[in-house]
Scaffold this motif. Structure first.
Motif, short mmCIF file in Angstrom:
data_model
loop_
_atom_site.label_atom_id
_atom_site.label_comp_id
_atom_site.label_asym_id
_atom_site.label_seq_id
_atom_site.Cartn_x
_atom_site.Cartn_y
_atom_site.Cartn_z
N LEU A 13 31.97 54.75 35.12
CA LEU A 13 32.70 54.77 33.85
C LEU A 13 31.88 54.07 32.78
O LEU A 13 30.99 53.27 33.09
N ALA A 14 32.23 54.32 31.52
CA ALA A 14 31.64 53.53 30.43
C ALA A 14 32.06 52.07 30.63
O ALA A 14 33.11 51.79 31.20
N SER A 15 31.23 51.13 30.19
CA SER A 15 31.47 49.71 30.51
C SER A 15 32.84 49.19 30.10
O SER A 15 33.45 48.45 30.87
N GLU A 16 33.36 49.57 28.94
CA GLU A 16 34.68 49.07 28.53
C GLU A 16 35.77 49.57 29.47
O GLU A 16 36.64 48.83 29.89
N GLU A 17 35.71 50.85 29.78
CA GLU A 17 36.70 51.43 30.69
C GLU A 17 36.53 50.87 32.11
O GLU A 17 37.49 50.62 32.81
N ARG A 18 35.28 50.66 32.50
CA ARG A 18 34.99 50.07 33.81
C ARG A 18 35.66 48.71 33.94
O ARG A 18 36.31 48.41 34.94
N ASP A 19 35.53 47.87 32.91
CA ASP A 19 36.10 46.52 32.96
C ASP A 19 37.63 46.58 33.02
O ASP A 19 38.25 45.82 33.76
N ARG A 20 38.25 47.49 32.26
CA ARG A 20 39.71 47.64 32.32
C ARG A 20 40.16 48.09 33.71
O ARG A 20 41.13 47.58 34.27
N ARG A 44 38.51 47.66 36.56
CA ARG A 44 38.26 46.55 37.48
C ARG A 44 39.40 45.54 37.43
O ARG A 44 39.92 45.11 38.46
N ASP A 45 39.83 45.19 36.23
CA ASP A 45 40.90 44.21 36.07
C ASP A 45 42.25 44.76 36.57
O ASP A 45 43.01 44.05 37.21
N ARG A 46 42.49 46.03 36.30
CA ARG A 46 43.75 46.65 36.71
C ARG A 46 43.86 46.81 38.22
O ARG A 46 44.94 46.73 38.79
N HIS A 47 42.73 47.03 38.89
CA HIS A 47 42.74 47.28 40.33
C HIS A 47 41.88 46.27 41.08
O HIS A 47 41.17 46.62 42.03
N ALA A 48 41.99 45.02 40.71
CA ALA A 48 41.20 43.97 41.35
C ALA A 48 41.42 43.92 42.86
O ALA A 48 40.51 43.58 43.62
N HIS A 49 42.61 44.28 43.31
CA HIS A 49 42.92 44.26 44.75
C HIS A 49 42.12 45.30 45.54
O HIS A 49 42.06 45.25 46.77
N TRP A 50 41.48 46.26 44.85
CA TRP A 50 40.64 47.26 45.52
C TRP A 50 39.26 46.72 45.84
O TRP A 50 38.54 47.28 46.67
#
Length: 109
Positions: free
Chosen positions: A86-93, A95-101
């Protein structure tokens, strides 16, 4: 049409042959290796790739990339998980949304 990967024959979605690449040249034709690239465009609806994802998880199909039509997001599922590009901004969102993965390794990998 039927395709194969890992010696098994499985039904593949409707597709268009795009290109075949010689990846291992050998003077003996039976020892040459090719990579066959296919592309299929289909409207998205919930569950439309479930069977394909099951075949990937069962190691019946490999080398699949799933992307949006603008190729801004790429999902590469394999029998042990998946990579998502993903693009970095979307990647970070994501990652934060699915940290349990994420893995418990400090890098998350």
């Amino acid at each position: 049409m039927r395709g194969s990967s890992h010696g098994t024959s499985v039904p593949l979605p409707s597709r268009t042959s795009w290109k075949s690449l010689l990846v291992e040249d050998d003077p003996e034709p039976e020892f040459r290796a090719y990579c066959h690239l296919f592309a299929a465009r289909r409207p998205w609806r919930r569950g439309c790739i479930d069977e394909l994802l099951r075949d990937i998880a069962d190691d019946k199909v490999a080398g699949v990339l799933i992307t949006d039509t603008r190729m801004q997001r790429v999902h590469h599922p394999y029998d042990g998980g998946a990579d998502v590009f993903l693009a970095s901004e979307e990647r970070d969102r994501m990652r934060d949304r699915h940290a349990h993965w994420l893995s418990s390794h400090p890098s998350g990998l």
